[in-house]
Write a protein that holds these residues in place. Structure first.
Motif: not given
Length: 295
Positions: A107-114
């Motif tokens: 969940v915390f890492f997900f924004p970095n994928v965008l």
């Protein structure tokens, strides 16, 4: 295989990469530096050598200094907040044995994928003054007086840019710090517990000193990343508005070169940005230079 044959083989393998690097990285870099000494529209076949005139104009341009001030503001606020949250989450997910740790990491890492553009558009909708989630939430809990046109007011626009930049980066650095913390021997914590050390003392005297080399490297990466990424956030979310209050050096460079057709002046701003970036990276190296603790 003789040494000569080995060297020839290595050269043949490396040569394509060197050629590509030279064509697409080194040549544009050197061309941009030389362009800073010319007056060129970007589309004309002719350019006029004007020496240091672009740099003299730059030194007297108030928007350049406003943009630099905004860059420094972001460089001071975004890394500090991001590092603090990244370290906090990393400690919680390594020292506290939550069953949901894999879920939280994802969940915390997900924004970095965008993509940065997607994040910028998403937060633009959140900040929208009429149908944005933030103002709607404020009104729902009776705080209408705290609603703002977050991206349209000079007092709030820079702070509004801070949150998406932090949100995007926290998970990435959290993963790096988790990897570093998991390498710290468990017996050091066990000994500290037996000595009566609190969790804060364990972090300050065991965890942080032992991962300092990793933290130091990420500081330099982050400074450069804020310089580069701020262009996308500002260009998409505010377009340097209102009245250049959110302008940064890279967006002003883009405006001068691509919109005003002043590539020479834009190149001068780029050279100035390069000097500032190198200086800040050097200062961060010097200021954070201390002996690493080994175990």
């Amino acid at each position: 295989m003789t040494n000569r044959s080995k060297n020839v083989f290595i050269a043949v393998c490396v040569l394509p990469a060197v050629i590509v690097f030279g064509i697409f990285s080194l040549y544009p870099f050197l061309r941009a530096i030389t362009m800073a000494f010319y007056s060129w529209s970007g589309i004309s076949a002719e350019s006029e050598f004007i020496g240091l005139d672009n740099f003299r104009t730059l030194a007297q341009d108030p928007i350049v200094w406003k943009s630099l001030r905004n860059n420094i503001f972001l460089l001071l606020v975004v890394p500090v907040v991001t590092k603090a949250l990244s370290l906090l989450f990393a400690v919680l997910l390594t020292r506290k044995r939550f069953r949901e740790r894999p879920f939280y990491r994802t969940v915390f890492f997900f924004p970095n994928v965008l993509a940065l553009v997607v994040i910028s558009i998403l937060w633009s909708f959140i900040y929208h003054p009429t149908f944005g989630i933030l103002n709607s939430f404020m009104e729902a809990i009776g705080l209408q007086s705290l609603t703002h046109a977050w991206l349209g007011e000079s007092g709030t626009v820079l702070w509004a840019l801070v949150f998406p930049m932090v949100w995007q980066a926290v998970g990435y650095y959290m993963i790096i710090y988790i990897a570093a913390m998991e390498g710290v021997p468990a017996h050091l914590y066990e000994s500290a517990v037996l000595e009566g050390a609190t969790e804060m003392q364990q972090f300050l005297h065991i965890t942080f000193p032992l991962i300092w080399s990793v933290v130091r490297i990420t500081i330099v990466f982050f400074l450069i990343g804020v310089f580069n990424n701020s262009f996308t956030y500002v260009q998409v979310m505010t377009n340097s508005g209102p009245d250049n209050e959110s302008s940064v050096l890279m967006t002003y460079l883009y405006k001068q070169a691509m919109q005003n057709g002043n590539f020479g002046y834009g190149a001068a701003i780029g050279v100035f940005t390069l000097i500032v970036t190198i200086t800040l990276a050097w200062l961060s190296e010097k200021l954070t230079d201390k002996e690493s603790v080994e175990y």
